[in-house]
Design a protein around this motif. Structure first.
Motif, PDB file in Angstrom:
ATOM      1  N   TRP A   1      -4.336   3.118   5.955  1.00  0.00           N
ATOM      2  CA  TRP A   1      -4.436   1.698   6.273  1.00  0.00           C
ATOM      3  C   TRP A   1      -3.650   1.330   7.518  1.00  0.00           C
ATOM      4  O   TRP A   1      -4.027   0.413   8.257  1.00  0.00           O
TER       5      TRP A   1
ATOM      6  N   GLU B   1      -5.509  -0.565  10.525  1.00  0.00           N
ATOM      7  CA  GLU B   1      -4.973  -1.816  11.060  1.00  0.00           C
ATOM      8  C   GLU B   1      -4.665  -1.686  12.552  1.00  0.00           C
ATOM      9  O   GLU B   1      -4.908  -2.610  13.338  1.00  0.00           O
TER      10      GLU B   1
ATOM     11  N   ASN C   1     -11.334  -5.351   9.749  1.00  0.00           N
ATOM     12  CA  ASN C   1     -10.948  -3.951   9.892  1.00  0.00           C
ATOM     13  C   ASN C   1     -12.154  -3.100  10.267  1.00  0.00           C
ATOM     14  O   ASN C   1     -13.240  -3.266   9.693  1.00  0.00           O
TER      15      ASN C   1
END
Length: 352
Positions: free
Chosen positions: A183, A187, A198
């Motif tokens: 993640w 990001e 995203n």
């Protein structure tokens, strides 16, 4: 560029020419004995005479395992970077472990003016004595691999440190570790691409793909317990009984007997995730590195492996560690990153 016209991706039993053992690294830490002190008994300062002009520069020429080191001035890295150093190194000791870390730009990237795509990070938990570490190799086909490798290492070490602090020194959730790195990469890709949502995993990989080895070394009554996960072709080795043994990761051999360079890197998370565990005996050395180190080491029976045994069997000063990692071997011109851990005290036992 014709500087590196032929690349080789294997070592070990297929060598056909005799390779002389590498010359030992110069002793850069000699000091002349102190002379008589002043009349008041104060010890005299220890000094060394200045070397003749040019001699010190000669001492720092790269260690040549084979081939002539190409004579060129490295080009500065381009690509909009504010700062990306050619070489980084670090080193420190706890009560149970000595750690050294270095990442050096490969000869090809120096000649082409590309940034170093490898990275590494490490930290220590004072309460448990656990050392956490991460090594990453940005995939060259990605558009910003150096950003991916740096972010993967920093986010992995932060999560590892949080877990060992919460659990008494051990990593308890490897899926959370890789999910955190995943993640963070997604990001970062969103910020680089300036998108409100995203990006997909494929789009993130096209921008920031990187390999990753991350884990913890925890002192226990039985020895230093190492647990880690590996995504991609970075690997783990151990120096034991004057030999280098591959433990985990690295490139695999294809049906034609050649090493395969195909990897499935982060941000992809493997479905069959399972941590690797190893008890690091006193007298042995754990090596965690990218393929820029692993490819020339090969199966542990070649000239680079002999260099490792000769120079890395005991902790070196951090600058000497980086200097040793920056050896030259013909056609092996990739970035190199290595983290080494030495348990303190004792002699090693048999290979596990």
């Amino acid at each position: 560029m014709a500087l590196f016209p032929h690349r080789r991706s294997e070592d070990g039993p297929k060598e056909r020419r005799r390779v002389p053992p590498p010359a030992p690294a110069p002793d850069l830490y000699r000091k002349e004995p102190a002379g008589p002190g002043p009349a008041d008994g104060t010890p005299a300062a220890v000094t060394a005479p200045a070397p003749p002009r040019g001699e010190l520069a000669d001492d720092w020429r790269p260690i040549s395992v084979d081939g002539a080191v190409p004579a060129f001035d490295p080009r500065p890295p381009t690509g909009g970077l504010s700062y990306r150093p050619d070489t980084v190194c670090d080193g420190w000791s706890t009560g149970e472990l000595d750690l050294r870390l270095a990442s050096v730009r490969g000869y090809a990237h120096r000649a082409e003016g590309r940034p170093r795509e490898d990275d590494a990070a490490a930290a220590w938990d004072e309460l448990t004595g656990a050392v956490v570490f991460a090594v990453a190799d940005g995939v060259s086909d990605a558009r910003e691999p150096h950003i991916g490798s740096q972010l993967a290492c920093r986010s992995a070490v932060d999560e590892l440190l949080a877990q060992v602090r919460a659990s008494g020194g051990f990593v308890t959730d490897w899926h959370k570790l890789l999910g955190t790195v995943h993640w963070q990469l997604v990001e970062q890709a969103r910020r680089i691409l300036h998108t409100p949502d995203n990006p997909s995993v494929d789009d993130t990989a096209a921008l920031l793909a990187t390999t990753l080895v991350a884990g913890a070394a925890t002192p226990t009554p039985e020895g230093v317990r190492v647990t880690l996960v590996s995504v991609g072709d970075s690997g783990v080795w151990v120096i034991k009984n004057q030999e280098v043994y591959p433990l985990k990761g690295g490139k695999s051999f294809g049906a034609d007997g050649l090493l395969s360079s195909a990897v499935r890197p982060m941000p992809y998370v493997p479905a069959d995730l399972g941590p690797f565990e190893y008890l690091l005996d006193p007298g042995s050395v754990l090596l965690v590195g990218t393929d820029g180190f692993g490819d020339p080491v090969g199966d542990g029976r070649g000239a680079v492996a002999r260099l490792c045994v000769q120079e890395l069997s005991r902790p070196l000063p951090p600058l000497a560690f980086a200097y040793t990692l920056d050896f030259y071997r013909e056609t092996f011109d990739d970035d190199r990153t290595l983290v080494a851990l030495w348990p303190r005290g004792g002699a090693s036992g048999a290979v596990r």
